[in-house]
Design a protein around this motif. Sequence first.
Motif, PDB file in Angstrom:
ATOM      1  N   MET A   1       0.835  -1.203   0.000  1.00 36.21           N
ATOM      2  CA  MET A   1       0.000   0.000   0.000  1.00 36.21           C
ATOM      3  C   MET A   1       0.870   1.253   0.000  1.00 36.21           C
ATOM      4  O   MET A   1       1.864   1.311   0.710  1.00 36.21           O
ATOM      5  N   GLY A   2       0.485   2.220  -0.769  1.00 37.12           N
ATOM      6  CA  GLY A   2       1.224   3.470  -0.737  1.00 37.12           C
ATOM      7  C   GLY A   2       0.972   4.302  -1.975  1.00 37.12           C
ATOM      8  O   GLY A   2       0.085   3.993  -2.768  1.00 37.12           O
ATOM      9  N   GLU A   3       1.774   5.342  -2.121  1.00 40.67           N
ATOM     10  CA  GLU A   3       1.584   6.287  -3.214  1.00 40.67           C
ATOM     11  C   GLU A   3       2.195   5.713  -4.494  1.00 40.67           C
ATOM     12  O   GLU A   3       3.376   5.380  -4.517  1.00 40.67           O
ATOM     13  N   ILE A   4       1.407   5.571  -5.525  1.00 44.41           N
ATOM     14  CA  ILE A   4       1.884   5.057  -6.813  1.00 44.41           C
ATOM     15  C   ILE A   4       1.248   5.904  -7.900  1.00 44.41           C
ATOM     16  O   ILE A   4       0.039   6.068  -7.917  1.00 44.41           O
ATOM     17  N   GLU A   5       2.042   6.423  -8.833  1.00 41.98           N
ATOM     18  CA  GLU A   5       1.459   7.252  -9.885  1.00 41.98           C
ATOM     19  C   GLU A   5       1.261   6.456 -11.167  1.00 41.98           C
ATOM     20  O   GLU A   5       2.220   5.985 -11.781  1.00 41.98           O
ATOM     21  N   ILE A   6       0.013   6.301 -11.541  1.00 35.35           N
ATOM     22  CA  ILE A   6      -0.335   5.620 -12.794  1.00 35.35           C
ATOM     23  C   ILE A   6      -1.076   6.616 -13.676  1.00 35.35           C
ATOM     24  O   ILE A   6      -0.620   6.956 -14.762  1.00 35.35           O
ATOM     25  N   VAL A   7      -2.191   7.105 -13.155  1.00 35.93           N
ATOM     26  CA  VAL A   7      -2.935   8.138 -13.890  1.00 35.93           C
ATOM     27  C   VAL A   7      -2.142   9.457 -13.853  1.00 35.93           C
ATOM     28  O   VAL A   7      -2.090  10.191 -14.837  1.00 35.93           O
ATOM     29  N   LEU A   8      -1.526   9.732 -12.740  1.00 35.90           N
ATOM     30  CA  LEU A   8      -0.802  11.011 -12.602  1.00 35.90           C
ATOM     31  C   LEU A   8       0.639  10.941 -13.116  1.00 35.90           C
ATOM     32  O   LEU A   8       1.353  11.944 -13.066  1.00 35.90           O
ATOM     33  N   LYS A   9       1.056   9.775 -13.615  1.00 39.91           N
ATOM     34  CA  LYS A   9       2.438   9.606 -14.059  1.00 39.91           C
ATOM     35  C   LYS A   9       2.809  10.668 -15.097  1.00 39.91           C
ATOM     36  O   LYS A   9       2.055  10.899 -16.043  1.00 39.91           O
ATOM     37  N   ASP A  10       3.945  11.282 -14.914  1.00 42.48           N
ATOM     38  CA  ASP A  10       4.471  12.289 -15.851  1.00 42.48           C
ATOM     39  C   ASP A  10       3.538  13.486 -16.073  1.00 42.48           C
ATOM     40  O   ASP A  10       3.672  14.201 -17.065  1.00 42.48           O
ATOM     41  N   ALA A  11       2.611  13.692 -15.138  1.00 46.37           N
ATOM     42  CA  ALA A  11       1.639  14.779 -15.334  1.00 46.37           C
ATOM     43  C   ALA A  11       2.329  16.132 -15.483  1.00 46.37           C
ATOM     44  O   ALA A  11       1.811  17.027 -16.154  1.00 46.37           O
ATOM     45  N   LEU A  12       3.484  16.278 -14.845  1.00 44.48           N
ATOM     46  CA  LEU A  12       4.142  17.585 -14.891  1.00 44.48           C
ATOM     47  C   LEU A  12       5.319  17.616 -15.871  1.00 44.48           C
ATOM     48  O   LEU A  12       6.058  18.590 -15.921  1.00 44.48           O
ATOM     49  N   ALA A  13       5.459  16.538 -16.657  1.00 45.45           N
ATOM     50  CA  ALA A  13       6.554  16.514 -17.635  1.00 45.45           C
ATOM     51  C   ALA A  13       6.314  17.586 -18.695  1.00 45.45           C
ATOM     52  O   ALA A  13       5.178  17.829 -19.089  1.00 45.45           O
ATOM     53  N   PRO A  14       7.396  18.230 -19.164  1.00 45.12           N
ATOM     54  CA  PRO A  14       7.205  19.283 -20.164  1.00 45.12           C
ATOM     55  C   PRO A  14       6.604  18.711 -21.449  1.00 45.12           C
ATOM     56  O   PRO A  14       6.926  17.594 -21.850  1.00 45.12           O
ATOM     57  N   GLY A  15       5.717  19.458 -22.056  1.00 50.03           N
ATOM     58  CA  GLY A  15       5.162  19.044 -23.345  1.00 50.03           C
ATOM     59  C   GLY A  15       4.031  18.044 -23.268  1.00 50.03           C
ATOM     60  O   GLY A  15       3.538  17.572 -24.289  1.00 50.03           O
ATOM     61  N   MET A  16       3.581  17.701 -22.053  1.00 49.98           N
ATOM     62  CA  MET A  16       2.556  16.662 -21.925  1.00 49.98           C
ATOM     63  C   MET A  16       1.211  17.054 -22.539  1.00 49.98           C
ATOM     64  O   MET A  16       0.390  16.192 -22.829  1.00 49.98           O
ATOM     65  N   THR A  17       0.971  18.354 -22.710  1.00 50.73           N
ATOM     66  CA  THR A  17      -0.324  18.741 -23.262  1.00 50.73           C
ATOM     67  C   THR A  17      -0.302  18.747 -24.790  1.00 50.73           C
ATOM     68  O   THR A  17      -1.292  19.086 -25.418  1.00 50.73           O
ATOM     69  N   ARG A  18       0.836  18.386 -25.371  1.00 55.97           N
ATOM     70  CA  ARG A  18       0.922  18.263 -26.830  1.00 55.97           C
ATOM     71  C   ARG A  18       1.096  16.794 -27.193  1.00 55.97           C
ATOM     72  O   ARG A  18       1.665  16.014 -26.423  1.00 55.97           O
ATOM     73  N   LEU A  19       0.636  16.435 -28.383  1.00 56.85           N
ATOM     74  CA  LEU A  19       0.674  15.030 -28.802  1.00 56.85           C
ATOM     75  C   LEU A  19       2.093  14.463 -28.776  1.00 56.85           C
ATOM     76  O   LEU A  19       2.331  13.350 -28.297  1.00 56.85           O
ATOM     77  N   GLU A  20       3.026  15.252 -29.277  1.00 61.01           N
ATOM     78  CA  GLU A  20       4.416  14.777 -29.341  1.00 61.01           C
ATOM     79  C   GLU A  20       4.943  14.436 -27.948  1.00 61.01           C
ATOM     80  O   GLU A  20       5.558  13.392 -27.739  1.00 61.01           O
ATOM     81  N   GLY A  21       4.682  15.338 -26.986  1.00 60.14           N
ATOM     82  CA  GLY A  21       5.154  15.110 -25.624  1.00 60.14           C
ATOM     83  C   GLY A  21       4.486  13.899 -24.998  1.00 60.14           C
ATOM     84  O   GLY A  21       5.132  13.092 -24.326  1.00 60.14           O
ATOM     85  N   TYR A  22       3.190  13.765 -25.246  1.00 65.83           N
ATOM     86  CA  TYR A  22       2.459  12.625 -24.690  1.00 65.83           C
ATOM     87  C   TYR A  22       3.002  11.322 -25.274  1.00 65.83           C
ATOM     88  O   TYR A  22       3.234  10.349 -24.551  1.00 65.83           O
ATOM     89  N   ARG A  23       3.256  11.318 -26.578  1.00 66.78           N
ATOM     90  CA  ARG A  23       3.792  10.103 -27.217  1.00 66.78           C
ATOM     91  C   ARG A  23       5.200   9.791 -26.715  1.00 66.78           C
ATOM     92  O   ARG A  23       5.566   8.626 -26.563  1.00 66.78           O
ATOM     93  N   ALA A  24       5.977  10.835 -26.460  1.00 65.14           N
ATOM     94  CA  ALA A  24       7.338  10.614 -25.957  1.00 65.14           C
ATOM     95  C   ALA A  24       7.313   9.923 -24.605  1.00 65.14           C
ATOM     96  O   ALA A  24       8.280   9.282 -24.196  1.00 65.14           O
ATOM     97  N   HIS A  25       6.205  10.034 -23.883  1.00 64.44           N
ATOM     98  CA  HIS A  25       6.071   9.346 -22.599  1.00 64.44           C
ATOM     99  C   HIS A  25       5.183   8.110 -22.717  1.00 64.44           C
ATOM    100  O   HIS A  25       4.522   7.714 -21.764  1.00 64.44           O
ATOM    101  N   GLY A  26       5.160   7.536 -23.890  1.00 68.91           N
ATOM    102  CA  GLY A  26       4.442   6.257 -24.050  1.00 68.91           C
ATOM    103  C   GLY A  26       2.999   6.380 -24.470  1.00 68.91           C
ATOM    104  O   GLY A  26       2.286   5.378 -24.545  1.00 68.91           O
ATOM    105  N   GLY A  27       2.545   7.609 -24.745  1.00 69.85           N
ATOM    106  CA  GLY A  27       1.152   7.802 -25.133  1.00 69.85           C
ATOM    107  C   GLY A  27       0.795   7.082 -26.426  1.00 69.85           C
ATOM    108  O   GLY A  27       1.616   6.977 -27.333  1.00 69.85           O
ATOM    109  N   TYR A  28      -0.413   6.593 -26.498  1.00 71.75           N
ATOM    110  CA  TYR A  28      -1.016   5.922 -27.654  1.00 71.75           C
ATOM    111  C   TYR A  28      -0.473   4.524 -27.927  1.00 71.75           C
ATOM    112  O   TYR A  28      -0.868   3.884 -28.895  1.00 71.75           O
ATOM    113  N   ARG A  29       0.428   4.020 -27.059  1.00 68.44           N
ATOM    114  CA  ARG A  29       0.783   2.599 -27.163  1.00 68.44           C
ATOM    115  C   ARG A  29      -0.428   1.743 -26.819  1.00 68.44           C
ATOM    116  O   ARG A  29      -0.672   0.703 -27.406  1.00 68.44           O
ATOM    117  N   ALA A  30      -1.208   2.206 -25.818  1.00 70.06           N
ATOM    118  CA  ALA A  30      -2.367   1.420 -25.379  1.00 70.06           C
ATOM    119  C   ALA A  30      -3.416   1.328 -26.483  1.00 70.06           C
ATOM    120  O   ALA A  30      -4.014   0.270 -26.683  1.00 70.06           O
TER     121      ALA A  30
END
Lengths: 164, 432
Positions: B1-30
């Motif tokens: 039990m404890g703090e684990i980031e899954i939904v919040l993972k990389d939420a503050l990474a630069p560029g996350m609100t753009r497609l390129e940034g999201y993909r760079a962090h594994g976005g759209y693999r799912a």
Amino acid sequence: MTADFEAEARALRERYPRGTTALIPILHLWQGKEGYVSQEGIERTARVMELPPAYVESVLTFYTLFRREPTGRYRIQVCKNLSCMLQGADETIAHLARRLGIEPGETTPDGLVTLEAVECLAACDEAPAAQVNFRWCPRLTPEAADRLIDALAQGDAEVVRRYG
Amino acid sequence: MGEIEIVLKDALAPGMTRLEGYRAHGGYRALEKAIAMGPKEVQDEVTRSGLRGRGGAGFPTGRKWSFLPNDGRERWLVCNADEGEPGTFKDRYIIEKKPFMLIEGITIAAFAVGAHNAAIYCRGEFLEGIELLEAAIAEARSAGLLGKNILGSGFDLDLWVYRGAGAYICGEESALLESLEGKRGMPRLKPPFPAVAGVYGLPTVVNNVETLATVVAIIEGGAEWYASMGTERSPGTRVFSISGQVRRPGNHEFELGTPLSELIAAAGGLGEGRTLKAVIPGGGSAPILTPDQSDLPMDFESLAKVGSMAGSGGVIVLDDTTCMVRTSLRLLQFFAHESCGKCTPCREGTEWLRKILVRVETGHGREEDLGLLEDVSNNINGNTLCALGDASVGVLLSTLRAFADEYRAHITGGGCPLAPVASMSAAAAGPA
Ligand SMILES: Cc1cc2nc3c(=O)[nH]c(=O)nc-3n(C[C@H](O)[C@H](O)[C@H](O)COP(=O)(O)O)c2cc1C
Ligand code: SF4
Ligand code: FES
């Protein structure tokens, strides 16, 4: 000001063709231009939607974001709900009301500011939470509120860009 | 039990609100994986993960999807982004920090249930989030991730954002659908449920923002991995919004079943010299917990067992300087204001409770008021068309029980022993 309304409203109706879905977006469109929804706004919306004005009004009055009265250039909404109350929201609201000489819901005579005390804004981590013209304005303590009003009154370019 | 980031993972990474940034962090693999799996497999995976809705009721997501009738009618997916439950600010955070994760989740869910139309119903105050989502949708569309023939799969999805106009009740799913149809947002009589007759009378799935974002992680990591976290009946993690009298309010993602005390600690604990008085564990609708329950596991069953609820995941912490009558009053003002007026116990009852609480808090309470508060509450509880009725009395009834002495002291002492009446502004008290 409302000259392009007809064309934009018709475009919204095409974008949301089913039911009366386009009604709320069109009311937002009108309010974005006029600052509130006047009788003229209701009637012109009704015409585009091919609905009775009374129906448009019945929908409009259900929703708190739609205003029926002339509204200031800056609409300041301060959250009064629990998490913000615990961080001093009542003091901020009372302070703003005193400084502006108006009650929540009212507009300053010069038309600069409308003050509203609103329900939880989903920004409870930035209590007392507020919005100015729907832009986030976190941690609005009485001191921060004074700075905000000063900046708005002076037409501070940065503040106007942010909330304008 | 404890703090684990899954939904919040990389939420503050630069560029996350753009497609390129999201993909760079594994976005759209799912999404790629989901398309390779096929709709039925995706639905099974979500069912096996045990994911329960994060909007309030905790209904199993896979099961909800399975309720759509197989009658050939067009299907809709509607994302509930009307977040207005007092003390809850996680959906706004997800929208503003990871808009593409929500869009990817909606795309996967729509693919799984065979919906070619989807809408995100955002509360009207989320203008900044709406602008971000609209930009993100446009980017996704031009990259072939929305619209016709997504990633060459033959699957089409049209997604739009709808801006609400200020009404807490529109978070209730049937009121939300009414509003989406351009009407007054009043709850519908159920059944029929949205799965059978939702928006425009068509079969509709309504899911919360966090629920849909979580689907992305489940497809990527697999049902077994997801269910290995949390508890048996409340698997996985959830985002808790922690606010009130803590030093560092904010969103924190924990395994379900993590003790309450760990959540409070993550938010910086209480202020200097303060002690814990009560916690509202699931948004303003949830009955309070008391300090002896600090180690309660924060999952659906444990909270229900003690008579509260996991609700929206909004955790409001109250310390010893706070008045419980004023707390109840503030919430009753909210519920009285937000009651849609469709049924009498809620419309009339919340207003009466508010009035009685004003007089107790301002020192005009009467001997019989405590019994009256209890009686009116019990006449609302369980007797209304939608769950707002029950929600409105959660904190009141629980504080009447746990803090009866404090209520009584207001009446016998002629006012609030904790906060002088003068400090409560007119806006806070409301008309008597
Ligand atoms: C008064 C009331 C307000 C609600 N507000 C919200 C809300 O803001 N967001 C939300 O997702 N669900 C809200 N719900 C729950 C929804 O009705 C619905 O159960 C939920 O959106 C389903 O999504 P889920 O299965 O993913 O949890 C509310 C329910 C009630 C009764
Ligand atoms: S319980 Fe309240 S909010 Fe729900 S339908 Fe009845 S009056 Fe409306
Ligand atoms: S209580 Fe003020 S933003 Fe939530």
